[in-house]
Design a protein around this motif. Structure first.
Motif, mmCIF file in Angstrom:
data_model
loop_
_atom_site.group_PDB
_atom_site.id
_atom_site.type_symbol
_atom_site.label_atom_id
_atom_site.label_comp_id
_atom_site.label_asym_id
_atom_site.label_seq_id
_atom_site.Cartn_x
_atom_site.Cartn_y
_atom_site.Cartn_z
ATOM 1 N N GLN A 77 0.868 -1.190 0.000
ATOM 2 C CA GLN A 77 0.000 0.000 0.000
ATOM 3 C C GLN A 77 0.896 1.229 0.000
ATOM 4 O OE1 GLN A 77 0.139 1.929 2.893
ATOM 5 N NE2 GLN A 77 1.325 0.445 4.042
ATOM 6 N N ARG A 78 0.304 2.398 -0.232
ATOM 7 C CA ARG A 78 1.121 3.623 -0.350
ATOM 8 C C ARG A 78 0.537 4.750 0.503
ATOM 9 N NH1 ARG A 78 1.684 2.967 -6.423
ATOM 10 N NH2 ARG A 78 1.472 5.231 -6.610
ATOM 11 N N ILE A 94 6.667 12.802 -6.347
ATOM 12 C CA ILE A 94 6.889 11.511 -5.679
ATOM 13 C C ILE A 94 7.410 10.487 -6.690
ATOM 14 C CG2 ILE A 94 5.708 9.587 -4.525
ATOM 15 C CD1 ILE A 94 3.868 11.804 -3.241
ATOM 16 N N ALA A 95 6.847 10.513 -7.895
ATOM 17 C CA ALA A 95 7.318 9.606 -8.953
ATOM 18 C C ALA A 95 8.774 9.913 -9.294
ATOM 19 C CB ALA A 95 6.432 9.741 -10.194
ATOM 20 N N GLY A 99 9.432 7.035 -5.952
ATOM 21 C CA GLY A 99 8.276 6.437 -5.283
ATOM 22 C C GLY A 99 7.176 6.214 -6.291
ATOM 23 N N GLY A 100 5.947 6.387 -5.876
ATOM 24 C CA GLY A 100 4.826 6.251 -6.802
ATOM 25 C C GLY A 100 4.741 4.834 -7.356
ATOM 26 N N ILE A 101 4.505 4.742 -8.655
ATOM 27 C CA ILE A 101 4.312 3.441 -9.299
ATOM 28 C C ILE A 101 5.492 2.509 -8.996
ATOM 29 C CG2 ILE A 101 4.110 2.284 -11.535
ATOM 30 C CD1 ILE A 101 2.655 4.845 -12.557
ATOM 31 N N LEU A 102 6.713 3.068 -8.987
ATOM 32 C CA LEU A 102 7.893 2.208 -8.772
ATOM 33 C C LEU A 102 7.908 1.582 -7.382
ATOM 34 C CD1 LEU A 102 10.904 3.945 -10.555
ATOM 35 C CD2 LEU A 102 9.691 1.844 -11.204
ATOM 36 N N SER A 103 7.318 2.228 -6.410
ATOM 37 C CA SER A 103 7.317 1.595 -5.091
ATOM 38 C C SER A 103 6.416 0.358 -5.118
ATOM 39 C CB SER A 103 6.961 2.605 -3.998
ATOM 40 O OG SER A 103 5.625 2.527 -3.644
ATOM 41 N N THR A 175 5.430 2.634 -16.505
ATOM 42 C CA THR A 175 6.517 3.563 -16.167
ATOM 43 C C THR A 175 7.820 2.865 -16.498
ATOM 44 O OG1 THR A 175 7.213 5.181 -14.510
ATOM 45 C CG2 THR A 175 6.954 2.919 -13.760
ATOM 46 N N LEU A 176 8.897 3.614 -16.475
ATOM 47 C CA LEU A 176 10.190 3.048 -16.862
ATOM 48 C C LEU A 176 10.764 2.261 -15.688
ATOM 49 C CD1 LEU A 176 11.984 3.168 -19.372
ATOM 50 C CD2 LEU A 176 13.163 5.122 -18.319
#
Ligand code: DI6
Ligand code: FE
Length: 412
Positions: A77-78, A94-95, A99-103, A175-176
């Protein structure tokens, strides 16, 4: 009881058929997994009534709801990012900080397929208990072949385990991944030459999605993914104009996309491209609310151009941690100004179209599959008007009652 009990009757119900609320109290009869009759109750003869097993009287029946855009399979969760945003950080900040999607990518890579299934199940059960009978679930938190396959298999397994139709979407271009930092074109090569062909070979995706955004992939990069999808015969869709106007919608329209989703920054040319191509605009008010956006999608222009508008949860751990589709009915009306009728079409008929399921879901008519919900309300508008869990009286999936009593009255 003889063979006649195969027919089930719901009587004197108010029916929203996916397009409109029918003016008279209706009788709905199912046989096997299909709707056999849908007629005004006053027109149903005593013989026909006697030939059926009574399943209930009163209330409202809608098609089973369709959540046509979710990222439901994830781990962890975030909540910490929610706090960071409240302290002033943006989703893009945050991305950029990793963070964000990469977390979530880190958490998904570390999770087994069984763990993904176990963590996703309660979210899917919550949506099912809210009336969802068809759901789209995306990959996009694996970002390397084995982990993307793991996510798609987890989604498919949940569709086999629970009474719900699951459609899967490959979102490798979300995302990358860290391994490709600074080499976005090389990652697009990896998707086009290796990942997507394998996903297609295993039959694990019903469609292909991309995130076209300044924090994700450029239109040119998205176009290469669309070309691969076209070669493999897979339908496409796009996350477009969410945080900025990249003109991704017009690009997707040229490739015959099913839908463009988010659209807060969509311009007039984008609206015209959607109307000309027959695409669906999928509105995601949960992400708008969570990110405290202020720019509204161009609802009036979409409406005037005749673009069908779908409504979905975008359920994901970052920008829309919301797993209640009926809540979206309220948000899309309150925040975006859809009429309750438009909102209801958005989670039924137009959501079906966004998934390529025209004629197969999202509408109640004779001969159609029996996926529907019966609600303890008087008027379908109430589904958008009040945010009130617990109104689902019965849920019917493929002709089978999955929730609620076999024969329940709404009005005493
Ligand atoms: N847009 C979204 O709303 C989700 N993905 C995307 O491209 C958010 C995904 C996340 O923040 O985890
Ligand atoms: Fe999304």
């Amino acid at each position: 009881m003889g063979a006649s009990t195969a027919r089930k009757l719901w009587d004197r119900v108010t029916v929203f058929d996916g397009t409109r609320t029918l003016p008279q109290p209706m009788a709905l009869i199912t046989c096997g997994g299909r709707i056999e009759r849908l007629v005004p109750s006053d027109d149903l003869g005593d013989d026909a009534r006697a030939d059926c097993e009574p399943m209930g009287r009163g209330g409202v029946i809608t098609p089973g709801l369709i959540d046509c855009h979710t990222h439901l399979v994830f781990a962890g969760q975030r909540a910490a990012e929610f706090e960071q945003r409240l302290e002033g950080a943006s989703y893009a900040d945050i991305a950029a900080a990793g963070g964000g999607i990469l977390s979530t990518v880190g958490a998904v890579r570390a999770a087994s397929e069984d763990a993904l299934v176990d963590q996703t199940r309660p979210r899917l059960e919550a949506l099912i208990a809210d009336g969802v009978t068809t759901i789209e679930i995306k990959s996009g938190y694996g970002l390397r072949l084995d982990d993307e396959l793991k996510m798609l298999r987890a989604a498919r397994r949940l569709g086999e385990e629970l009474p719900v139709r699951v459609l899967t979407t490959f979102l490798g271009a979300h995302t990358l991944p860290p391994e490709f930092a600074g080499r976005a074109d090389a990652y697009i090569d990896e998707i086009s030459e290796r990942m997507l062909p394998k996903v297609a070979e295993f039959g694990l995706a019903d469609a292909v999605d991309v995130f076209c955004e300044h924090i994700a992939f450029s239109p040119a990069q998205c176009e290469r993914v669309f070309q691969t999808a076209a070669r493999l015969g897979l339908p496409i869709k796009i996350h477009a104009e969410q945080l900025s106007n990249q003109h991704g919608t017009a690009l997707a329209a040229r490739y015959g996309a099913l839908s463009a989703d988010h659209l807060e920054w969509l311009d007039d040319a984008g609206v015209a491209a959607m109307a000309a191509s027959g695409m669906v605009a999928t509105l995601l008010p949960g992400a708008f609310l969570t990110l405290r956006e202020t720019r509204l999608p161009p609802i009036r222009a979409l409406r005037e151009a005749g673009v069908p508008m779908a409504v979905a949860t975008d359920g994901n751990p970052g920008s829309s941690p919301m797993f209640q589709l009926t809540l979206m009915l309220n948000l899309v009306s309150t925040l975006f100004g859809l009429t309750p009728n438009e909102a209801l079409q958005g989670v039924t008929r137009h959501a079906a179209r966004a998934l390529g399921l025209i004629g197969q879901a999202g509408e109640l008519a004779e001969g159609r599959g029996a996926d529907f919900c019966r609600w303890r309300i008087d008027d379908p508008v109430e589904l958008a008007y009040a945010v009130q869990p617990g109104r689902l009286v019965q849920r019917v999936f493929a002709g089978r009652i999955t929730h609620g009593a076999m024969n329940s009255g709404v009005t005493a």
